[in-house]
Design a protein around this motif. Structure first.
Motif, PDB file in Angstrom:
ATOM      1  N   GLU A  43     -13.572   4.716  11.740  1.00 16.87           N
ATOM      2  CA  GLU A  43     -13.422   3.480  12.322  1.00 16.87           C
ATOM      3  C   GLU A  43     -13.213   2.492  11.300  1.00 16.87           C
ATOM      4  O   GLU A  43     -12.687   1.479  11.202  1.00 16.87           O
ATOM      5  N   GLN A  46      -7.539  -0.170   6.536  1.00 21.36           N
ATOM      6  CA  GLN A  46      -6.032  -0.082   6.564  1.00 21.36           C
ATOM      7  C   GLN A  46      -5.488  -1.134   7.084  1.00 21.36           C
ATOM      8  O   GLN A  46      -4.400  -1.639   6.795  1.00 21.36           O
ATOM      9  N   ASN A  47      -6.009  -1.567   8.251  1.00 20.80           N
ATOM     10  CA  ASN A  47      -5.309  -2.763   8.904  1.00 20.80           C
ATOM     11  C   ASN A  47      -5.286  -4.157   8.117  1.00 20.80           C
ATOM     12  O   ASN A  47      -4.864  -5.132   8.460  1.00 20.80           O
ATOM     13  N   ASN A  48      -6.079  -4.157   7.063  1.00 22.35           N
ATOM     14  CA  ASN A  48      -6.423  -5.335   6.582  1.00 22.35           C
ATOM     15  C   ASN A  48      -5.942  -5.182   4.984  1.00 22.35           C
ATOM     16  O   ASN A  48      -6.397  -6.180   4.151  1.00 22.35           O
ATOM     17  N   GLU A  60     -12.441   3.297   7.982  1.00 22.00           N
ATOM     18  CA  GLU A  60     -11.126   3.436   7.377  1.00 22.00           C
ATOM     19  C   GLU A  60      -9.994   2.816   8.110  1.00 22.00           C
ATOM     20  O   GLU A  60      -9.110   2.083   7.451  1.00 22.00           O
ATOM     21  N   LYS A  61     -10.005   2.615   9.606  1.00 18.29           N
ATOM     22  CA  LYS A  61      -9.040   1.967  10.005  1.00 18.29           C
ATOM     23  C   LYS A  61      -8.956   0.553   9.950  1.00 18.29           C
ATOM     24  O   LYS A  61      -8.125  -0.230   9.559  1.00 18.29           O
ATOM     25  N   LEU A  62     -10.378   0.081  10.005  1.00 17.67           N
ATOM     26  CA  LEU A  62     -10.366  -1.522   9.593  1.00 17.67           C
ATOM     27  C   LEU A  62      -9.744  -1.975   8.412  1.00 17.67           C
ATOM     28  O   LEU A  62      -9.118  -2.754   8.137  1.00 17.67           O
ATOM     29  N   SER A  95       0.751  -1.178  -0.050  1.00 18.68           N
ATOM     30  CA  SER A  95       0.120   0.005   0.126  1.00 18.68           C
ATOM     31  C   SER A  95       0.839   1.177  -0.134  1.00 18.68           C
ATOM     32  O   SER A  95       0.303   2.293  -0.628  1.00 18.68           O
TER      33      SER A  95
END
Length: 289
Positions: free
Chosen positions: A275, A281-283, A277-279, A238
């Motif tokens: 929230e 990014q973490n995946n 967006e964070k999910l 990414s």
């Protein structure tokens, strides 16, 4: 003919609804919906249909949302191409549609809206039997898909015939491959054409010496035992996309009725939230700003 084709698509989708069958070929590990112990009359149902390239991210978000909202159940119908799920949305069969293309003028009936929310890098990967090949140039990748390079030995790999796994020409993955690497050259007639991305992923994992293109995020989420290839020396990460070095990315959006139910609107708000967006990014996904 167009009306007949659309009616056929809708009929197929309805069959998927009746069977209440989630999409097996693009399913996240442990991705069954979190069901509530609440009385079924109090449980709010949201129905989603997605193209095969969008189901992974939608199930990821659905799982995250359901874990916080015990009175909501999110149900996935059998997947279709983007055109099929958009037709289902317009006919009130589903509440949200996932699409890898923007809403086309001919698809817009004035009652639905589109929003891109994520970008998914497209990965070139090989079966883990392919040792010694970690990077391909545009010229080499073209030659593989054209059938000019037929053996991995020609690229520093094992002495084994290359098995090309491919997608239909109208699928987003093949369009991106052509746009950034393959151009208009014809693909070898020996390529194995797989209609759904999930089918390609399963086939690549079970077929020694194979190569194919699919979602980077799916590979990361499910920790697939495959080889990720760099292209022209740039790894599929990414941060390399954010810096402009890695070009091959699929844009993912959702569509919904302009007057959704409160339950549907709340889930959409979650998808577009910090929230959500964070999910993403973490995946391995890149949230759309």
């Amino acid at each position: 003919m167009k009306k007949i084709a659309e009616s056929t698509i809708i009929a197929i989708i309805l069959l998927g609804l009746c069977s209440c069958n989630s999409v097996k070929t693009t399913e996240l590990k442990d991705s069954n919906p979190v069901t509530s112990q609440t009385d079924s009359q109090d449980q709010k149902l949201i129905k989603i249909g997605g193209s095969s390239s969008t189901v992974t991210v939608l199930k990821l978000l659905a799982k995250g949302y359901e874990s916080q909202n015990k009175t909501v159940k999110i149900e996935f119908i059998s997947n279709s191409q983007s055109e099929g799920v958009i037709a289902a949305l317009k006919n009130n069969i589903i509440d949200i549609a996932g699409s890898s293309h923007k809403l086309k003028p001919e698809e817009d009936n004035g009652k639905i809206q589109y929003r891109e929310f994520a970008q998914d890098l497209l990965l070139i990967a090989t079966h883990n039997s392919v040792k010694g090949v970690n990077n391909l140039s545009t010229k080499q990748l073209k030659a593989i898909y054209k059938g000019e390079i037929k053996n991995w030995r020609e690229l520093g790999g094992p002495d084994a015939n290359i098995v090309v796994l491919d997608r239909p020409e109208d699928e987003s993955a093949k369009k991106l491959l052509r746009k950034y690497y393959l151009g208009e050259d014809k693909t070898t007639t020996k390529a194995v054409i797989l209609n759904k991305e999930g089918e390609l992923i399963e086939t690549l994992q079970s077929t020694p010496n194979s190569i194919g293109a699919f979602s980077l995020a799916y590979s990361l989420i499910n920790q697939l035992p495959v080889n990720h290839l760099s292209l022209n020396g740039v790894a599929p990460k990414s941060q390399n996309f954010s810096s402009g070095q890695y070009k091959m990315v699929r844009r993912i959006g959702i569509l919904w009725n302009k007057t959704p139910s409160a339950a549907t609107q709340n889930f959409i708000d979650f998808i577009l939230s910090k929230e959500g967006e964070k999910l993403l990014q973490n995946n391995g996904f890149v949230p759309t700003k």
